[in-house]
Write a protein that holds these residues in place. Sequence first.
Motif: not given
Length: 272
Positions: A49-56, A121-126, A219-220, A244-254
């Motif tokens: 509903e609001n802006f949350g974590r900003i990965a960039m 995530s959802f933003g990438s699909w958008l 992430s793999i 870029l295939q990373t590890d660390g789960g869903h946010p691993g690349m960040w």
Amino acid sequence: DTTDITGQVIENPEYEPTQLSEDTTELFDERGNKESDTVWIYEQGGPHENFGRIAMDNLPNHNNYHKILVQQAQIYNSSLYHTTLSNNELMSELDISVEMLHRVINYFKSRGKTLIVIGHSFGSWLIMRYLAKHDSQSIDKLVLSGCRINIEISIANALINRQVYYYPNGNPPPIHDPDQQLSQFMDPIESRLAAMIFVDRYAEKLSDVALSNTMFACSIDDIRVGRLNQSEIDFLISKDVTVLQTDGGHPGMWDNPAWVKKIYEFITSDSN
């Protein structure tokens, strides 16, 4: 507004499609260096509903750039949280989110800015939904992270039914977790928006879209959306995408500085 003229709460107000302002500056929040000739446009995950974590913001020197957080339909129009939408209405709201991104990209491109578009995530699909409608010609560099090209349809069905599924160590097929309730994580409007955007098969939708300016970071061991399967990898390679295939789960690349460095090097290689 979820109250009537007497002040009583309306249990389920009638759905009204989101109407966008003609002023594009009302469709985004901005941070960082507003004088920069390079604009980082960000589509966040969720949906929330609001802006949350900003990965960039994990990227080096991020405050040197003009950073734009694009609104999404459920952020721009919070009344969606108090209505029940049909699948077609949900698709229309996703297209409204895409339209906001389209207007924001055109706004800054018309001002001669170098555009870096980043999604998680959802933003990438958008963003992929945007690309299917408007292609990639206006974007200088593109980073899609924490997403899939053709995610398993069972995940969409699970979200519609308010069930929690996960990918053990990132491996398909997804498994139902009966001990968790989706209500702990997502409002129904959020889970249904995510479900609808998962339905599209983006290998088909993006077959004619140029993607050589794109990095696909995944992430793999992503338990939330799973790892890329071979057909998805083959599709990305065929489109000359930097994978870029990373590890660390869903946010691993960040979260891992080594992966963050690779993303930064990619987006700045021809953009300074």
